[in-house]
Scaffold this active site. Sequence first.
Site, PDB file in Angstrom:
ATOM      1  N   CYS A   1      -3.534  21.490  -5.348  1.00  0.00           N
ATOM      2  CA  CYS A   1      -2.687  22.248  -4.509  1.00  0.00           C
ATOM      3  C   CYS A   1      -1.232  21.840  -4.859  1.00  0.00           C
ATOM      4  CB  CYS A   1      -2.805  22.138  -3.041  1.00  0.00           C
ATOM      5  SG  CYS A   1      -4.314  22.567  -2.476  1.00  0.00           S
TER       6      CYS A   1
ATOM      7  N   ARG B   1     -12.005  26.193  -2.197  1.00  0.00           N
ATOM      8  CA  ARG B   1     -12.079  24.713  -2.704  1.00  0.00           C
ATOM      9  C   ARG B   1     -12.328  23.864  -1.688  1.00  0.00           C
ATOM     10  NH1 ARG B   1      -6.745  22.980  -5.187  1.00  0.00           N
ATOM     11  NH2 ARG B   1      -7.851  20.925  -4.871  1.00  0.00           N
TER      12      ARG B   1
ATOM     13  N   ASP C   1      -3.094  17.780   6.973  1.00  0.00           N
ATOM     14  CA  ASP C   1      -4.079  18.899   6.687  1.00  0.00           C
ATOM     15  C   ASP C   1      -4.414  19.996   7.724  1.00  0.00           C
ATOM     16  OD1 ASP C   1      -3.989  17.914   4.035  1.00  0.00           O
ATOM     17  OD2 ASP C   1      -5.776  16.572   4.229  1.00  0.00           O
TER      18      ASP C   1
ATOM     19  N   ARG D   1       3.468  14.842  -5.283  1.00  0.00           N
ATOM     20  CA  ARG D   1       2.295  14.333  -5.397  1.00  0.00           C
ATOM     21  C   ARG D   1       2.267  13.087  -6.722  1.00  0.00           C
ATOM     22  NH1 ARG D   1      -2.480  17.825  -3.403  1.00  0.00           N
ATOM     23  NH2 ARG D   1      -2.900  15.985  -2.315  1.00  0.00           N
TER      24      ARG D   1
ATOM     25  N   LYS E   1     -14.326  17.404   2.791  1.00  0.00           N
ATOM     26  CA  LYS E   1     -14.035  17.359   1.263  1.00  0.00           C
ATOM     27  C   LYS E   1     -13.574  16.011   0.831  1.00  0.00           C
ATOM     28  CE  LYS E   1      -9.990  19.430   0.144  1.00  0.00           C
ATOM     29  NZ  LYS E   1      -8.938  18.354  -0.658  1.00  0.00           N
ATOM     30  N   ASN E   2     -12.670  15.398   1.758  1.00  0.00           N
ATOM     31  CA  ASN E   2     -11.946  14.136   0.833  1.00  0.00           C
ATOM     32  C   ASN E   2     -12.678  13.004   1.310  1.00  0.00           C
ATOM     33  OD1 ASN E   2      -9.763  15.827   0.351  1.00  0.00           O
ATOM     34  ND2 ASN E   2      -8.462  15.656   2.355  1.00  0.00           N
TER      35      ASN E   2
HETATM   36  N1  EPU Z   1       3.533   9.520   1.398  1.00  0.00           N
HETATM   37  C1  EPU Z   1       4.737   9.335   1.586  1.00  0.00           C
HETATM   38  N2  EPU Z   1       4.536   8.010   2.363  1.00  0.00           N
HETATM   39  C2  EPU Z   1       3.470   7.678   3.061  1.00  0.00           C
HETATM   40  C3  EPU Z   1       2.289   8.297   2.890  1.00  0.00           C
HETATM   41  C4  EPU Z   1       2.425   9.489   1.994  1.00  0.00           C
HETATM   42  O1  EPU Z   1       5.754   9.536   1.169  1.00  0.00           O
HETATM   43  O2  EPU Z   1       3.484   6.771   3.648  1.00  0.00           O
HETATM   44  C5  EPU Z   1       3.782  11.051   0.574  1.00  0.00           C
HETATM   45  C6  EPU Z   1       3.185  10.877  -0.768  1.00  0.00           C
HETATM   46  O3  EPU Z   1       4.248  10.582  -1.446  1.00  0.00           O
HETATM   47  C7  EPU Z   1       2.574  12.230  -1.067  1.00  0.00           C
HETATM   48  C8  EPU Z   1       2.095  12.714   0.230  1.00  0.00           C
HETATM   49  O4  EPU Z   1       2.872  12.035   1.410  1.00  0.00           O
HETATM   50  O5  EPU Z   1       3.566  13.067  -1.656  1.00  0.00           O
HETATM   51  C9  EPU Z   1       0.462  12.632   0.288  1.00  0.00           C
HETATM   52  O6  EPU Z   1       0.128  11.293   0.205  1.00  0.00           O
HETATM   53  P1  EPU Z   1      -1.350  10.747  -0.278  1.00  0.00           P
HETATM   54  O7  EPU Z   1      -0.873   9.765  -1.303  1.00  0.00           O
HETATM   55  O8  EPU Z   1      -1.815   9.927   0.918  1.00  0.00           O
HETATM   56  O9  EPU Z   1      -2.067  12.006  -0.591  1.00  0.00           O
HETATM   57  P2  EPU Z   1      -3.240  12.117  -1.536  1.00  0.00           P
HETATM   58  O10 EPU Z   1      -3.977  10.796  -1.541  1.00  0.00           O
HETATM   59  O11 EPU Z   1      -2.734  12.538  -2.792  1.00  0.00           O
HETATM   60  C10 EPU Z   1      -5.068  12.985   0.212  1.00  0.00           C
HETATM   61  C11 EPU Z   1      -5.777  14.200   0.548  1.00  0.00           C
HETATM   62  C12 EPU Z   1      -4.889  15.173   0.804  1.00  0.00           C
HETATM   63  C13 EPU Z   1      -4.155  14.966   2.096  1.00  0.00           C
HETATM   64  C14 EPU Z   1      -3.386  13.614   1.825  1.00  0.00           C
HETATM   65  C15 EPU Z   1      -2.765  13.126   3.073  1.00  0.00           C
HETATM   66  C16 EPU Z   1      -7.886  14.049  -1.126  1.00  0.00           C
HETATM   67  C17 EPU Z   1      -8.293  14.237  -2.057  1.00  0.00           C
HETATM   68  N3  EPU Z   1      -6.523  14.306  -0.656  1.00  0.00           N
HETATM   69  O12 EPU Z   1      -4.214  13.274  -0.757  1.00  0.00           O
HETATM   70  O13 EPU Z   1      -5.714  16.593   1.232  1.00  0.00           O
HETATM   71  O14 EPU Z   1      -3.088  15.856   2.429  1.00  0.00           O
HETATM   72  O15 EPU Z   1      -4.221  12.554   1.485  1.00  0.00           O
HETATM   73  O16 EPU Z   1      -3.669  12.819   4.194  1.00  0.00           O
HETATM   74  O17 EPU Z   1      -8.238  13.109  -0.304  1.00  0.00           O
HETATM   75  C18 EPU Z   1      -6.193  18.687   1.314  1.00  0.00           C
HETATM   76  O18 EPU Z   1      -7.233  18.293   1.528  1.00  0.00           O
HETATM   77  O19 EPU Z   1      -5.783  19.778   1.404  1.00  0.00           O
HETATM   78  C19 EPU Z   1      -5.317  17.600   0.861  1.00  0.00           C
HETATM   79  C20 EPU Z   1      -4.151  18.033   0.307  1.00  0.00           C
END
Ligand code: EPU
Length: 420
Positions: free
Chosen positions: A117, A400, A307, A122, A22-23
């Site tokens: 989610c 989803r 995840d 976020r 998905k991602n």
């Molecule tokens: N975070 C930190 N420090 C870090 C890295 C992350 O505090 O060094 C915190 C961020 O602030 C945030 C959270 O961790 O609150 C997630 O960070 P990230 O920005 O990487 O999340 P994202 O890019 O919004 C993607 C995936 C998520 C997955 C995360 C982490 C997609 C579309 N979504 O989200 O997927 O959990 O990376 O690997 O790629 C899911 O598939 O169910 C899902 C939520």
Amino acid sequence: MAKFIIEGGVPLKGTIRAAANKNAVLPIMAACLLTENECVLENVPKIGDVLVLGSIMKGLGVKVEGLGTETLRIKAGSIKSSRLEPSLVAKLRASILLMGPLLSRVGEARMRHPGGCLIGRRAVGTHFDALSALGAKIMVGEEDYEAEIKKPKGANIFLDEVSVTATENALLLAARIPGKTVIENAASEPHVQDLCQMLSKMGVKINGIGTNKLEVFGKKKLSGIRHRISSDNIEVGTLAIAAAVTGGRIKIQEAIREHLRMPLLYLNRMGVKTRFVGEDVLEVWPEKLVAPGRKVQTRPWPGFPTDLMSPLIVLGTQAKGATLFHDWMFESRMFFVDKLITMGADIILCDPHRVLVNGPTKLRGKNLVSPDIRAGIALLVAALCARGESQIEGAELIERGFEEVDSRFASLGAKIKREE
Ligand code: EPU
């Protein structure tokens, strides 16, 4: 709201093919906006998020054919709007991935704060820092984020967090900026690597794929391409846990070894046996399930993926001993354990980020509501292992991110049906 009705206690048996990631497919769909030529995506998972992102892209005037099938044809010949439909943006965090490509192609983008989610704060600050470094101006209005770019320029970007989607957005904007962009402290998850491979086919030169320093040499005119989405390591891990907690034995096709090293390290430590039969078929069965003997902490790649944490907690309930699970990334991901507790699990919620699981416990079927994709599938796995019937409402939420949940688990012998 649809629900899954599950009669637990049946050991899973048979062979199943892992669906695509998905991602990976979401940023790759967004990347199709970077060229006016047609892109063909293969092995597209049949999941809700693809339908939502496809609909948002159609709203921009992009031709998207094949939604709901394995092959998508996307042609962004011309882009007629730069405003993302608010009702759809509210459903999908990944809609923010269209910001980089829209800035690149039409010089502007407008959207609400993205939904998705409810697993934590976020924020989008890391995205905006990266896009601003490349020349974008971002205005945070009462309702909308408005971004514009007059003179895109390559830059050295050092991300404040190893954010997956912020890294992807930076890649997507840098892809058509001639010259060099460096992204440091970049995320390097398998899905980020898949996006890099796709951009490389389109004509972007990227050094450092799979590391946390990416060097991007953009090109104004990118080609249309054909790309096969790689399989989902989180799905493979989830299926493996489902086989283990039901006392079954399954083979998972299209399991990519290099994407599974950390999940398998923990599964093996907890008494789940695995072996590759051939290049990409993973056979899984449980022996004596035990606590791993040390805490499990989520980390960016190649660490244990956040995840997969919720399903691993379910494995913890069936393993002998105590395990501390620590997800420092998301503030609300752990709250679903209250539902496992009602099923009979022995879990102490220490704080929003840590739970202590004591096992093994016998789980009983319950009527539950799925709170998010990963917690939802974890509850489903718990229901497969529990004695008696469970009903899990909010099937759409699980769908989803997971393809054809009822028929695919049923093909492994699970007693599961879906009702509207
Ligand atoms: N975070 C930190 N420090 C870090 C890295 C992350 O505090 O060094 C915190 C961020 O602030 C945030 C959270 O961790 O609150 C997630 O960070 P990230 O920005 O990487 O999340 P994202 O890019 O919004 C993607 C995936 C998520 C997955 C995360 C982490 C997609 C579309 N979504 O989200 O997927 O959990 O990376 O690997 O790629 C899911 O598939 O169910 C899902 C939520």
